[in-house]
Design a protein around this motif. Structure first.
Motif, PDB file in Angstrom:
ATOM      1  N   SER A 115       0.819  -1.211   0.000  1.00  0.00           N
ATOM      2  CA  SER A 115       0.000   0.000   0.000  1.00  0.00           C
ATOM      3  C   SER A 115       0.853   1.262   0.000  1.00  0.00           C
ATOM      4  O   SER A 115       0.442   2.292  -0.535  1.00  0.00           O
ATOM      5  CB  SER A 115      -0.950   0.021   1.211  1.00  0.00           C
ATOM      6  OG  SER A 115      -0.279   0.342   2.412  1.00  0.00           O
ATOM      7  N   ARG A 116       2.041   1.193   0.559  1.00  0.00           N
ATOM      8  CA  ARG A 116       2.909   2.372   0.615  1.00  0.00           C
ATOM      9  C   ARG A 116       3.426   2.736  -0.775  1.00  0.00           C
ATOM     10  O   ARG A 116       3.598   3.913  -1.086  1.00  0.00           O
ATOM     11  CB  ARG A 116       4.062   2.135   1.587  1.00  0.00           C
ATOM     12  CG  ARG A 116       3.621   1.797   2.998  1.00  0.00           C
ATOM     13  CD  ARG A 116       2.720   2.838   3.602  1.00  0.00           C
ATOM     14  NE  ARG A 116       3.481   4.011   3.966  1.00  0.00           N
ATOM     15  CZ  ARG A 116       2.960   5.154   4.387  1.00  0.00           C
ATOM     16  NH1 ARG A 116       1.656   5.291   4.487  1.00  0.00           N
ATOM     17  NH2 ARG A 116       3.718   6.161   4.691  1.00  0.00           N
ATOM     18  N   VAL A 117       3.659   1.746  -1.615  1.00  0.00           N
ATOM     19  CA  VAL A 117       4.067   2.007  -2.994  1.00  0.00           C
ATOM     20  C   VAL A 117       2.846   2.392  -3.827  1.00  0.00           C
ATOM     21  O   VAL A 117       2.883   3.342  -4.604  1.00  0.00           O
ATOM     22  CB  VAL A 117       4.780   0.779  -3.611  1.00  0.00           C
ATOM     23  CG1 VAL A 117       5.075   1.003  -5.089  1.00  0.00           C
ATOM     24  CG2 VAL A 117       6.059   0.471  -2.845  1.00  0.00           C
ATOM     25  N   HIS A 118       1.765   1.663  -3.647  1.00  0.00           N
ATOM     26  CA  HIS A 118       0.536   1.888  -4.417  1.00  0.00           C
ATOM     27  C   HIS A 118       0.027   3.316  -4.255  1.00  0.00           C
ATOM     28  O   HIS A 118      -0.444   3.921  -5.218  1.00  0.00           O
ATOM     29  CB  HIS A 118      -0.537   0.890  -3.969  1.00  0.00           C
ATOM     30  CG  HIS A 118      -1.817   0.994  -4.724  1.00  0.00           C
ATOM     31  ND1 HIS A 118      -2.010   0.350  -5.932  1.00  0.00           N
ATOM     32  CD2 HIS A 118      -2.960   1.676  -4.475  1.00  0.00           C
ATOM     33  CE1 HIS A 118      -3.224   0.634  -6.380  1.00  0.00           C
ATOM     34  NE2 HIS A 118      -3.821   1.427  -5.510  1.00  0.00           N
ATOM     35  N   THR A 119       0.115   3.845  -3.047  1.00  0.00           N
ATOM     36  CA  THR A 119      -0.390   5.192  -2.787  1.00  0.00           C
ATOM     37  C   THR A 119       0.638   6.277  -3.093  1.00  0.00           C
ATOM     38  O   THR A 119       0.339   7.462  -2.955  1.00  0.00           O
ATOM     39  CB  THR A 119      -0.851   5.334  -1.323  1.00  0.00           C
ATOM     40  OG1 THR A 119       0.236   5.013  -0.456  1.00  0.00           O
ATOM     41  CG2 THR A 119      -2.032   4.422  -1.036  1.00  0.00           C
ATOM     42  N   GLY A 120       1.827   5.888  -3.485  1.00  0.00           N
ATOM     43  CA  GLY A 120       2.816   6.849  -3.947  1.00  0.00           C
ATOM     44  C   GLY A 120       3.632   7.537  -2.880  1.00  0.00           C
ATOM     45  O   GLY A 120       4.296   8.532  -3.160  1.00  0.00           O
TER      46      GLY A 120
END
Length: 153
Positions: A115-120
C-alpha cells in the motif's frame, strides 16, 4: 489501499491484532508480546536512526494517479519505509512464537508494505529496505529473548 496505509500509522492496526492474539492465549499471546516489543524497536531503527542517515525524497505526487494518491506526501524522508518495517517486524515477531499466527498475519503485513508504494508515498526500494529492517530487528530479539524461555502468564 489508502485506508489501509493510513490505518497502520503509529502501529494502531498491529496493536489491535496484538489484542486479539493476547485473547487467544498460549503461543499467540507470547507472539503478541514479542510483536509489540519489536514494533517499538523497529520504529527506533527505521525512523530515528536510518531516515536521518538516508534523507531520500519521496516519489513526486504527480507520478501517481489521483485515485491512488495518499494526499499530501509525508514530510519525513522516504528511506526506509517505517510502515513496512513495523509490518515486517510485527509479523516476524509473532511468527517466532507462533508460526501459525505469523503466517496468518503475513498477508496483512505484505498488503501494508504494498500500500505504501501503491499510494505513492514510497519507492519500492524503501519498502524492501523497511521489510529488511523489520525482519532483522525481530530476529535480533531471539538473541536477547529466547523463544523457548519466553513465558507470559
Amino acid at each position: 489501499m489508502i485506508a489501509l496505509s493510513r490505518s497502520t500509522s503509529k502501529g494502531q492496526v498491529w496493536m489491535g491484532v496484538a489484542a486479539i492474539l493476547v485473547a487467544s492465549g498460549g503461543n499467540a499471546r507470547r507472539g503478541a508480546v514479542r510483536g509489540a516489543v519489536v514494533l517499538g524497536a523497529s520504529t527506533l531503527v527505521a525512523s530515528r536512526l536510518l531516515k536521518p542517515l538516508f534523507p531520500r525524497n519521496r516519489p513526486p505526487e504527480n507520478a501517481i494517479p489521483g485515485t491512488r494518491r495518499f494526499g499530501a506526501s509525508p514530510t519525513t524522508p522516504s528511506f526506509p519505509s517505517a510502515h513496512s518495517a513495523l509490518a515486517a517486524a510485527f509479523a516476524t515477531g509473532v511468527a517466532i512464537e507462533s508460526p501459525l499466527a505469523g503466517y496468518l498475519i503475513a498477508p496483512l503485513a505484505a498488503a501494508v508494505a504494498y500500500s505504501r508504494v501503491h499510494t505513492g508515498v514510497h519507492w519500492p526500494s524503501d519498502v524492501v529496505a523497511g521489510g529488511v529492517v523489520g525482519v532483522s530487528v525481530a530476529l535480533l530479539t531471539r538473541r536477547l529473548w529466547s523463544a523457548d524461555s519466553a513465558a507470559v502468564e
